[in-house]
Write an enzyme that holds these catalytic residues in place. Structure first.
Site, PDB file in Angstrom:
ATOM      1  N   HIS A   1      44.125 -58.777  -6.795  1.00 52.76           N
ATOM      2  CA  HIS A   1      44.445 -59.317  -8.015  1.00 52.76           C
ATOM      3  C   HIS A   1      43.291 -60.067  -8.538  1.00 52.76           C
ATOM      4  CE1 HIS A   1      48.080 -57.180  -8.643  1.00 52.76           C
ATOM      5  NE2 HIS A   1      48.664 -57.931  -7.556  1.00 52.76           N
TER       6      HIS A   1
ATOM      7  N   HIS B   1      40.035 -58.517  -9.132  1.00 52.60           N
ATOM      8  CA  HIS B   1      39.987 -57.744 -10.326  1.00 52.60           C
ATOM      9  C   HIS B   1      39.719 -58.781 -11.664  1.00 52.60           C
ATOM     10  CE1 HIS B   1      42.960 -54.809 -12.845  1.00 52.60           C
ATOM     11  NE2 HIS B   1      41.668 -54.600 -13.092  1.00 52.60           N
TER      12      HIS B   1
ATOM     13  N   HIS C   1      46.569 -58.685  -0.438  1.00 54.39           N
ATOM     14  CA  HIS C   1      46.882 -58.239  -1.863  1.00 54.39           C
ATOM     15  C   HIS C   1      46.697 -59.130  -2.886  1.00 54.39           C
ATOM     16  CE1 HIS C   1      50.433 -56.143  -4.118  1.00 54.39           C
ATOM     17  NE2 HIS C   1      50.269 -57.296  -5.003  1.00 54.39           N
ATOM     18  N   GLU C   2      46.863 -60.424  -2.672  1.00 51.15           N
ATOM     19  CA  GLU C   2      46.729 -61.337  -3.814  1.00 51.15           C
ATOM     20  C   GLU C   2      45.241 -61.202  -4.302  1.00 51.15           C
ATOM     21  OE1 GLU C   2      49.022 -61.883  -5.700  1.00 51.15           O
ATOM     22  OE2 GLU C   2      50.617 -61.267  -4.384  1.00 51.15           O
TER      23      GLU C   2
HETATM   24 ZN   LIG Z   1      50.573 -57.684  -6.734  1.00 46.46          ZN
END
Ligand SMILES: [Zn+2]
Length: 669
Positions: A459, A462, A455-456
């Site tokens: 980010h 991105h 998940h991290e």
């Molecule tokens: Zn998040």
């Protein structure tokens, strides 16, 4: 994810020379150019006494640069106004980038004292800028005449214009005065709400012997039914006891003031105001999005309840749900995390995270020992394109330690803009190696931890793959209901067999994870989702319904009974069954009363739909299809916030996001 405290950013060379002019004093590292690999922070040269002088110099520099924008004799243009604003605070960019990262991940009482001292200074400086009518007049002039601007320039201009407008700078004098009164009162009320809730959480712990964060685990494992009932009732009545920590009056005043603020700014209610700069756009879109999810959740929950009742031999009450769900899960899947953990050693999982990114986007990630780190547990990595050009620098800070706040997040030390590559950190609270005395000292992760690592890094990607010109719209600087799409999307790769094969080897025996165990994990992830998504969806709808009330409608609400009556009505109308309550009830719904998620709690489910719908495209085309990955990278990751999210989404998917993808992914259909 966490954003640092900041407002703007370029090159205050005059001031930089001025503040470092005193030759006899040791130089402040934040007021110098950094002669380090890739411009990373020289952590070993930073001392505590450098922060406050650097912050103060940064604030002065920003003030001078903002004044220069206002005093500019030329007509307002994108370059001399919007871009100049974005580049108005190079010193603050530098010192904030370091300070607010370390204040979260490697803090000390000394750092906390600095934070307390500097926060009001930064708030005042920011307020002064955002209420400056002369500056706003120049921003508005650019916004009103966008001829010749690129799409990215238009988006950056719009973002800045909206930030001013939403801060009340465009109101008449009486309006401005009232707006300021409301803002101040809301700041006080939300702080009080936080304090009262903290007191209620402590009272809960005192009365029941468990902490609020242990509630779900407790309810899933406590065999004593009467105790579960007692704990459930204490948990779900926090803030609602009519004592000095009752939050009902605060909640009502907050809701009324927000509605009034929205009306001042020309919106029918606070939800309409909040949604106007989000991907969803308006309250009706969110309402129409949530209800079908709610319906699917309740269908699934009712079916599961029948199975649980068979095990229980009695009617399931709200305090029985998690307990019998756990019993049913064990019966159906027999998934034991003590069996899975040895396959998920932290270093191997990171390898899996990197391998997935390398495989999908064709990039290269290698350790960068030449880059300084801020704690011996942190590692630095260099991301490059196949031609060797730099993508950015990544810090991994995975393990729990007393100086780190809870949770997991991605943050920037430096954001991407034209000619500047990003520096990004992932911070988690995984068990530190050696924390488990029965094991041979590795850090072994739960399934939830593994998802968090992917998940991290979603980010982080991105931020890394961003190819924007302006930092205000680059990377993760996008709407709140869009930003979680990329982290949730990246979670999908965690349990793909081809990726697992590269990282999930048993740390004791070296054998790869058995296919049967992978199958169990995947099935278990879809279990009890009618409850899990249902309680989130119910809280999202409750949040929307509160913030869709107008000033006039809220005038009829006088006390706790009115709040409860409204809450009951909303729950009935959404179809929530009695055995499940919203994840948060109003009196302890911190996200929407005090932490910035007002009319925004839906964002979690909204982003999830975007993520799973995009993932379905990957599955349709083949998960490692180069063209699909390239389209995803070019359309989303490179663009950041330089185009409207829905425009990007339609470009990639060819249709609007489809909520049924979420229902399929969660096993609700
Ligand atoms: Zn998040």
């Amino acid at each position: 994810m966490k954003r640092t405290f900041k407002i703007a950013r370029p090159l205050g060379l005059a001031l930089l020379m001025l503040v470092s002019a005193c030759k006899n004093e040791p130089k402040n590292i934040f007021l110098q150019e950094w002669d380090t690999p890739y411009g990373t922070a020289p952590f070993s040269q930073i001392t505590l006494d450098q922060y406050m002088p650097a912050f103060k110099a940064g604030i002065e520099e920003e003030k001078a640069n903002i004044q220069a924008i206002i005093d500019c004799k030329e007509a307002p243009t994108f370059e001399n106004t919007i871009l100049a604003f974005e580049k108005a605070s190079p010193i603050l960019d530098k010192v904030q980038g370091v300070f607010f990262n370390l204040a979260e991940s490697d803090s000390t009482p000394e750092m906390q004292a600095i934070e307390e001292e500097v926060t009001p200074l930064l708030t005042d400086a920011s307020n002064e800028i955002m209420m400056n009518a002369d500056l706003f007049a120049r921003v508005k002039a650019v916004y009103d005449n966008q001829d010749g601007l690129t799409r990215e320039q238009q988006m950056a201009t719009k973002k800045l214009y909206q930030a001013f407008e939403r801060n009340g700078v465009g109101l008449d004098e009486a309006g401005k005065k009232r707006f300021a009164e409301i803002s101040n009162r809301l700041a006080t009320l939300t702080q009080q709400f936080g304090q009262k809730l903290l007191a209620e959480n402590n009272a809960f712990k005192e009365a029941t012997g468990i902490t609020v964060s242990a509630y779900y685990d407790f309810m899933a494992s406590c065999d004593d039914r009467a105790k579960r009932e007692e704990v459930f009732k204490a948990y779900s009545s926090r803030g609602n006891h009519g004592n000095e920590n009752d939050t009902n009056d605060i909640v009502l005043e907050v809701l009324k003031l927000r509605a009034e603020m929205a009306r001042l700014l020309g919106y029918p209610n606070f939800a309409a105001f909040q949604l106007s700069n989000k991907m969803a756009g308006d309250p009706a879109t969110v309402d129409n999005f949530l209800q079908p999810i709610m319906d699917a959740c309740m269908r699934s929950a009712k079916a599961q309840m029948k199975e649980m009742q068979k095990i229980a031999g009695h009617k399931i009450e709200a305090w029985d749900w998690m307990y019998y769900a756990e019993k049913l899960r064990a019966q159906k899947y027999a998934l034991d995390e003590n069996v899975t953990k040895p396959y998920f050693q932290a270093d191997s999982v990171l390898k899996g995270v990197f391998t997935a990114a390398e495989k999908i986007y064709g990039i290269c990630i290698e350790e960068a020992p030449e880059v300084e780190v801020y704690n011996p547990e942190v590692h630095a990595y260099k991301l490059t394109e196949p031609d060797g050009s730099l993508i950015g620098i990544f810090y991994r800070d995975y393990y729990v330690r007393p100086t780190k706040r809870g949770g997991a997040w991605m943050n920037n030390f430096r954001e991407q803009s034209k000619g500047v590559r990003p520096i990004i950190v992932n911070v988690c609270n995984f068990p530190a190696p050696g924390a488990d005395p029965t094991a041979a000292e590795p850090s072994l992760l739960t399934i939830d931890n593994v998802q968090t690592a992917f998940h991290e890094f979603g980010h982080a990607l991105h931020g890394f793959l961003s190819q924007c010109n302006y930092s205000s719209v680059s990377g993760t600087n996008v709407a709140r209901d869009f930003v979680e799409m990329f982290s949730q999307f990246n979670e999908n790769f965690a349990f793909v067999p081809e990726i697992l094969a590269g990282y999930a080897n048993n740390c004791y025996t070296g054998e790869p994870i058995p296919a049967a165990l992978v199958d169990k994990i995947q099935k278990a992830l879809k279990f009890n989702q009618g409850f899990a998504a249902g309680e989130t969806c119910a809280a999202s709808i409750l949040d929307m319904k509160w913030h869709e009330l107008s000033v006039d409608q809220l005038a009829a609400f006088e006390g706790p009974e009115d709040i409860r009556r409204f809450e009951d009505k909303v729950c009935r109308e959404m179809g929530l069954i009695d055995e499940i309550i919203p994840r948060y009830r109003t009196s302890y719904f911190n996200h929407i009363i005090a932490s910035g998620y007002s009319a925004g709690y839906y964002s979690y489910l909204w982003s999830e739909v975007l993520a799973v719908d995009a993932w379905e495209k990957f599955k349709e085309d083949g998960i490692f299809n180069k063209e699909t990955a390239n389209a995803f990278r070019k359309t989303f990751l490179e663009k950041g916030g330089s185009e409207e999210p829905m425009v990007l989404y339609l470009q990639f998917r060819g249709s609007r996001p489809n909520p049924s993808a979420l229902m399929r992914a969660r096993g609700l259909q």
